[in-house]
Design an enzyme around this catalytic site. Structure first.
Site, mmCIF file in Angstrom:
data_model
loop_
_atom_site.group_PDB
_atom_site.id
_atom_site.type_symbol
_atom_site.label_atom_id
_atom_site.label_comp_id
_atom_site.label_asym_id
_atom_site.label_seq_id
_atom_site.Cartn_x
_atom_site.Cartn_y
_atom_site.Cartn_z
ATOM 1 C CD GLN A 165 -4.251 10.341 -1.548
ATOM 2 O OE1 GLN A 165 -3.083 10.696 -1.469
ATOM 3 N NE2 GLN A 165 -4.950 10.407 -2.670
ATOM 4 C CB CYS A 167 1.158 8.210 -5.633
ATOM 5 S SG CYS A 167 2.833 8.870 -5.417
#
Length: 334
Positions: free
Chosen positions: A69, A99
């Site tokens: 990621q 996030c």
């Protein structure tokens, strides 16, 4: 690793989690399941491309299938980082658009990118042009005052248009101000029906659902409802055996499963190699503390590892001692 390996494994995946899903955690999870897709912690494209921190890409071949990621918002930089990830051997490159932490926002990536779908599309296009492995996206349903029913279909349409074939949707809004990352995982309500609706809108897009799933039974239920995959985060970390021991059978239809004891013993050679190379036992065993949660002897297991793993010379023998505290149980069938 074949290009479709990560896609096949994405039927069930363990979420990328900062400070948790490091390489030691992933090796443990792979002992519990041969099939599930594993993710690295988020690595920023700047750290790799500008900082030269390629050591962040190190992993063990036994972790496969494993995805990298990335966090970032510069298409050229992300493309270069994606190339580094492919060269390192990752089976998938994933872009973090979910996030909400302040640190991530200050870098203009993560969930804040939900407000810039055109930029996300440019990033995905650049990454896809630079690698042969799948480029995927993990996103939210929206942020702040956005209306998810409006913004999510537009967001998905833009990344699909540039060739993204797989997305993981965290079924919560993210509040960029006023909520901590922990609160952002718990406070905004989950909207599973909206994620299901996206599968109707984009039938050819591989959609995985993330957020609030805590059992293997729940995951199987969403797959039966028509979703392509489910991503589990905290439950897979805190009670890994409950989620992963039967995942290969229940989710992937394989004639295989394992037990927490088998997984713990399978970690011993890895632990021996890690300690022999100068690593600390606690770096590995901190991920193993929840392995026997709910089992007789689990408290003694946790205590022995928590108190002893930091001591000089601690190694596989301590894990063996802790295992001796666990009351055996018969392998259960699902």
């Amino acid at each position: 690793m074949p290009n479709n390996a990560a896609t096949a494994a994405a039927r069930l995946s363990c979420a990328p989690m900062m400070d948790w899903t490091d390489r030691h955690c992933r090796v443990l999870h792979r002992q519990l399941s041969r099939e599930v897709l594993l993710y690295t912690e988020m690595v920023t494209s700047a750290a790799l491309v500008r900082g030269g921190a390629v050591h962040l890409l190190a992993f063990s071949p036994q972790e496969h299938p494993v995805a990298l990621q990335l966090g970032g918002s510069d298409p050229r930089e992300l493309a270069a980082a994606a190339r580094l990830g492919q060269e390192a051997g990752y089976a998938e490159i994933n872009l973090n658009v979910g996030c909400p932490s302040d640190r991530v926002q200050s870098g203009s990536f993560g969930a804040v990118l939900m407000q810039e779908p055109a930029l996300v599309a440019d990033c995905v296009a650049a990454m896809r042009a630079s690698v042969d492995v799948p480029v995927t996206v993990k996103c939210r349903i929206g942020v702040d005052d956005q209306v998810p029913q409006d913004v999510l279909p537009d967001f998905l349409a833009r990344i699909v248009a540039v060739g993204c074939e797989r997305v993981t949707i965290h079924a919560r809004m993210a509040w960029l101000q006023g909520l901590s990352p922990k609160q952002n995982r718990e406070v905004p309500p989950l909207d599973y029906p909206l994620v299901m609706k996206m599968k109707e809108y984009f039938p050819n897009l591989h959609i995985s659902l993330n957020g609030g799933v805590t059992t293997l039974k729940e995951a199987a239920g969403f797959l039966e409802m028509g979703l392509d995959g489910v991503m589990i985060g905290r439950a897979a970390y805190h009670t890994p055996a409950d989620i992963l021991c039967d995942a290969d059978r229940v989710i992937f239809g394989k004639d295989q499963g394992t037990t927490a004891e088998e997984a713990a013993r399978a970690m011993l050679p890895y632990i021996e190699a890690h300690v022999s190379a100068g690593g600390k036992l606690a770096q590995v065993t901190r991920h193993m503390l929840g392995l026997f949660t709910g089992r007789p002897g689990a408290r003694a297991w946790r205590r022995l590892l928590s108190e002893g793993a930091h001591r000089p010379g601690a190694g596989p023998d301590l894990v063996e001692q802790a295992l001796a505290q666990i009351v055996p149980q018969a392998r259960h069938a699902s």
